[in-house]
Design an enzyme around this catalytic site. Structure first.
Site, mmCIF file in Angstrom:
data_model
loop_
_atom_site.group_PDB
_atom_site.id
_atom_site.type_symbol
_atom_site.label_atom_id
_atom_site.label_comp_id
_atom_site.label_asym_id
_atom_site.label_seq_id
_atom_site.Cartn_x
_atom_site.Cartn_y
_atom_site.Cartn_z
ATOM 1 C CE1 TYR A 178 -3.937 -2.436 4.806
ATOM 2 C CE2 TYR A 178 -3.563 -0.217 4.985
ATOM 3 C CZ TYR A 178 -3.900 -1.523 4.418
ATOM 4 O OH TYR A 178 -3.829 -1.716 2.690
ATOM 5 C CE LYS A 191 -2.076 -4.408 3.174
ATOM 6 N NZ LYS A 191 -1.678 -5.785 2.883
ATOM 7 C CB SER A 207 -0.408 -0.171 1.218
ATOM 8 O OG SER A 207 -0.834 1.327 1.475
HETATM 9 P P1 NAD Z 1 -10.477 -6.750 1.294
HETATM 10 O O1 NAD Z 1 -11.177 -7.117 2.731
HETATM 11 O O2 NAD Z 1 -12.261 -6.517 -0.157
HETATM 12 O O3 NAD Z 1 -10.463 -8.297 0.147
HETATM 13 C C1 NAD Z 1 -9.273 -8.918 0.898
HETATM 14 C C2 NAD Z 1 -10.012 -10.256 1.419
HETATM 15 O O4 NAD Z 1 -9.402 -11.281 2.167
HETATM 16 C C3 NAD Z 1 -11.329 -10.513 2.154
HETATM 17 O O5 NAD Z 1 -12.132 -11.372 1.077
HETATM 18 C C4 NAD Z 1 -11.193 -10.789 3.165
HETATM 19 O O6 NAD Z 1 -12.394 -11.538 3.285
HETATM 20 C C5 NAD Z 1 -10.060 -11.862 2.818
HETATM 21 N N1 NAD Z 1 -9.540 -11.531 3.652
HETATM 22 C C6 NAD Z 1 -8.635 -11.550 4.820
HETATM 23 N N2 NAD Z 1 -8.234 -12.005 6.144
HETATM 24 C C7 NAD Z 1 -7.857 -13.282 5.430
HETATM 25 C C8 NAD Z 1 -7.241 -14.512 6.124
HETATM 26 N N3 NAD Z 1 -6.330 -14.560 7.578
HETATM 27 N N4 NAD Z 1 -7.631 -15.469 5.826
HETATM 28 C C9 NAD Z 1 -8.630 -15.565 4.407
HETATM 29 N N5 NAD Z 1 -9.066 -14.479 4.119
HETATM 30 C C10 NAD Z 1 -8.624 -13.535 4.507
HETATM 31 O O7 NAD Z 1 -10.199 -6.171 0.428
HETATM 32 P P2 NAD Z 1 -9.384 -5.417 -0.649
HETATM 33 O O8 NAD Z 1 -9.713 -3.553 -0.923
HETATM 34 O O9 NAD Z 1 -9.436 -6.257 -1.774
HETATM 35 O O10 NAD Z 1 -7.377 -5.100 -0.878
HETATM 36 C C11 NAD Z 1 -6.608 -6.391 -1.142
HETATM 37 C C12 NAD Z 1 -5.097 -6.481 -0.376
HETATM 38 O O11 NAD Z 1 -4.807 -4.796 -0.652
HETATM 39 C C13 NAD Z 1 -5.157 -5.810 1.341
HETATM 40 O O12 NAD Z 1 -4.286 -6.965 1.620
HETATM 41 C C14 NAD Z 1 -5.355 -4.371 1.568
HETATM 42 O O13 NAD Z 1 -4.914 -4.319 2.754
HETATM 43 C C15 NAD Z 1 -4.133 -3.968 0.148
HETATM 44 N N6 NAD Z 1 -4.628 -2.392 -0.251
HETATM 45 C C16 NAD Z 1 -5.828 -2.076 -0.439
HETATM 46 C C17 NAD Z 1 -5.837 -0.922 -0.792
HETATM 47 C C18 NAD Z 1 -7.707 0.035 -0.502
HETATM 48 O O14 NAD Z 1 -7.869 0.786 -0.340
HETATM 49 N N7 NAD Z 1 -8.519 -1.529 -1.362
HETATM 50 C C19 NAD Z 1 -5.587 -0.143 -0.902
HETATM 51 C C20 NAD Z 1 -4.586 -0.694 -0.657
HETATM 52 C C21 NAD Z 1 -3.487 -1.317 -0.476
HETATM 53 N N1 UFG Z 2 -12.483 11.971 2.696
HETATM 54 C C1 UFG Z 2 -13.266 12.891 2.985
HETATM 55 N N2 UFG Z 2 -14.062 12.632 3.302
HETATM 56 C C2 UFG Z 2 -14.942 11.039 3.837
HETATM 57 C C3 UFG Z 2 -13.987 10.298 3.546
HETATM 58 C C4 UFG Z 2 -12.859 10.354 3.249
HETATM 59 O O1 UFG Z 2 -13.215 13.937 2.673
HETATM 60 O O2 UFG Z 2 -15.991 10.961 4.241
HETATM 61 C C5 UFG Z 2 -11.158 12.328 2.011
HETATM 62 C C6 UFG Z 2 -9.980 12.352 3.142
HETATM 63 O O3 UFG Z 2 -9.938 13.049 3.770
HETATM 64 C C7 UFG Z 2 -9.109 11.750 1.604
HETATM 65 C C8 UFG Z 2 -9.824 11.348 0.656
HETATM 66 O O4 UFG Z 2 -11.092 11.467 1.196
HETATM 67 O O5 UFG Z 2 -8.653 12.651 1.322
HETATM 68 C C9 UFG Z 2 -9.053 9.884 0.385
HETATM 69 O O6 UFG Z 2 -9.418 9.400 1.800
HETATM 70 P P1 UFG Z 2 -9.813 8.236 1.831
HETATM 71 O O7 UFG Z 2 -10.236 7.189 3.245
HETATM 72 O O8 UFG Z 2 -11.150 7.237 0.859
HETATM 73 O O9 UFG Z 2 -8.638 7.313 1.230
HETATM 74 P P2 UFG Z 2 -6.954 7.575 1.609
HETATM 75 O O10 UFG Z 2 -6.169 8.135 1.151
HETATM 76 O O11 UFG Z 2 -7.480 8.036 3.838
HETATM 77 O O12 UFG Z 2 -6.593 5.518 2.235
HETATM 78 C C10 UFG Z 2 -6.625 4.557 1.215
HETATM 79 C C11 UFG Z 2 -6.726 3.274 2.303
HETATM 80 C C12 UFG Z 2 -6.171 2.917 2.575
HETATM 81 C C13 UFG Z 2 -4.835 2.875 1.642
HETATM 82 C C14 UFG Z 2 -4.510 4.243 0.798
HETATM 83 C C15 UFG Z 2 -3.736 3.853 0.141
HETATM 84 O O13 UFG Z 2 -7.894 3.575 3.260
HETATM 85 O O14 UFG Z 2 -6.287 1.551 3.512
HETATM 86 O O15 UFG Z 2 -5.776 4.719 0.515
HETATM 87 O O16 UFG Z 2 -3.275 4.788 -0.300
HETATM 88 F F1 UFG Z 2 -3.924 2.285 1.895
#
Ligand code: NAD
Ligand code: UFG
Length: 349
Positions: free
Chosen positions: A150, A154, A125
């Site tokens: 979190y 990572k 991330s």
């Molecule tokens: P998500 O929660 O939709 O998908 C993650 C999946 O992993 C889920 O289906 C959950 O049930 C499964 N899971 C979690 N722990 C588990 C375990 N112990 N055993 C088996 N399954 C398990 O999340 P996503 O948005 O698809 O994210 C996927 C990956 O990308 C995650 O590792 C997340 O941290 C990373 N990531 C996501 C974002 C984002 O904003 N969505 C940003 C950066 C990184």
């Molecule tokens: N924001 C608002 N109002 C809301 C929600 C968010 O103004 O109700 C703003 C936040 O302040 C931020 C932007 O929208 O400026 C994006 O916020 P998000 O919560 O959508 O995303 P973040 O950038 O905080 O973080 C996300 C995921 C993390 C991931 C990261 C990667 O939550 O898990 O992006 O850059 F790791």
């Protein structure tokens, strides 16, 4: 074609990647414990690819369950999406995040070494960069200045993966995602947040659906053109393509990667107020909002340097923010119509 294990494949990014890999001819095998997803996501994947998906309900923190999958199958590569991802939840319960995320990765690495699987793509991330002075954020910037458990989980996983890759001759690629948005163009697959969403796009969708009154814009006094914070939003289908390219590179015979980290973003900063406008133009509806105070821990500006993804993977995100908003709205309308929710869905075991 290669057989790819997808951990967390019922989740948001994993399910879109599963669709693409299958459509590209890969055999896929998904494991998930549905801690943050539903079996209905797998049904949607199957509907889109017109094929049954090989699946086992496995908790990656349970090494015996995980080993059982490896003992019965042969995998050429793994994409490791499984993990918990809520920043706010991790602040309230860091141990839950360290236990789940780090134990899962350790167990996976142990199984890989035991069963001689050497290729892994890992979901990292942009949060591993933490507070950096300059943007765009490049892969050679220092990491680890994290601001929540979190992100720390990572960062620690990246350190572990690097050590093990180098000592055990594994090929590991950590992909650092920026802000994934959008949904599958079919309208069948997307992100289904539980309760009140924390993230911007899921929150806006609930406002547009009339489930929430209005959006709180967290801060309009940042040093940005319109005062609201800037992020690098990347369409989830583009992210899936990034994973396809990473798997292709790892499987390629000449690949000499042992450990590498690569950003996946568009390299374009979009402000919160710009995002609101994009939703309004995609849906023809107003997004009521009010300016609220800054959210603790938020960075003013974050976007990716994309040169490495381009050079190493030949990857460039192609989908626009407008496309992402359209696809998100299409999926939201599908959910509104089908009334699908966690409570209503039947848990399939
Ligand atoms: P998500 O929660 O939709 O998908 C993650 C999946 O992993 C889920 O289906 C959950 O049930 C499964 N899971 C979690 N722990 C588990 C375990 N112990 N055993 C088996 N399954 C398990 O999340 P996503 O948005 O698809 O994210 C996927 C990956 O990308 C995650 O590792 C997340 O941290 C990373 N990531 C996501 C974002 C984002 O904003 N969505 C940003 C950066 C990184
Ligand atoms: N924001 C608002 N109002 C809301 C929600 C968010 O103004 O109700 C703003 C936040 O302040 C931020 C932007 O929208 O400026 C994006 O916020 P998000 O919560 O959508 O995303 P973040 O950038 O905080 O973080 C996300 C995921 C993390 C991931 C990261 C990667 O939550 O898990 O992006 O850059 F790791």
């Amino acid at each position: 074609m290669a057989n790819v294990l997808i951990t967390g494949g019922a989740g948001y990014i994993g399910s879109h990647t599963a669709v693409l890999l299958s459509q590209e001819g890969y055999d896929i095998y998904i494991i998930d414990n549905f801690i943050n997803s539903e079996p209905s996501a797998l049904r949607a994947v199957e509907k889109i690819i017109s094929k049954c998906v090989q699946f086992s309900e496995v908790d990656l923190t349970n090494s015996e369950e995980l080993d059982a999958v490896f003992s019965k199958n042969s995998f050429d590569a793994i994409i490791h999406f499984a993990g918990l991802k809520s920043v706010s939840e991790s602040v309230g319960d860091p141990l839950k995040y360290y236990n789940n995320n780090i134990s899962s990765t350790l167990n996976l690495l142990n199984s890989m070494c035991k069963y001689n699987i050497t290729k892994l793509v890992f979901s990292s991330s942009a949060t591993v960069y933490g507070k950096c002075e300059t943007v765009p954020l490049a892969e050679d910037f220092p990491i680890g200045q994290t601001t929540n458990p979190y992100a720390t989980s990572k960062f620690v996983q990246e350190l572990i993966l690097k050590d093990v890759a180098l000592s055990n001759n594994l090929n590991i690629m950590a992909l650092r995602y920026f802000n994934p948005v959008g949904a599958h163009t079919s309208g069948l697959l997307g992100e289904k947040p539980r309760g009140i969403p924390n993230n911007l796009c899921p929150y806006i969708l609930q406002v547009l659906s009339g489930k929430l009154d209005r959006l709180n814009v967290f801060g309009d006094d940042y040093e940005t053109a319109d005062g609201s914070a800037i992020r690098d939003y990347i369409h989830v289908v583009d992210l899936a393509i990034g994973h396809l390219k990473a798997i292709e590179k790892l499987l390629c015979a000449e690949s000499s990667v042992s450990y590498d980290a690569i950003n996946l973003g568009r390299g374009v900063g979009v402000s919160v107020l710009e995002m609101i406008k994009s939703f309004e133009s995609a849906t023809g509806r107003k997004v009521p909002y009010k300016i609220a105070g800054r959210r603790q821990g938020d960075l003013p500006v974050s976007y990716a340097a994309t040169d490495k993804a381009s050079a190493e993977l030949g990857f460039q995100a192609e989908r626009s923010i407008e496309q992402a908003c359209l696809d998100l709205w299409r999926y939201q309308e599908h959910l509104n119509k089908t009334g699908t929710s966690k409570e209503q869905s039947v848990r399939e075991k």
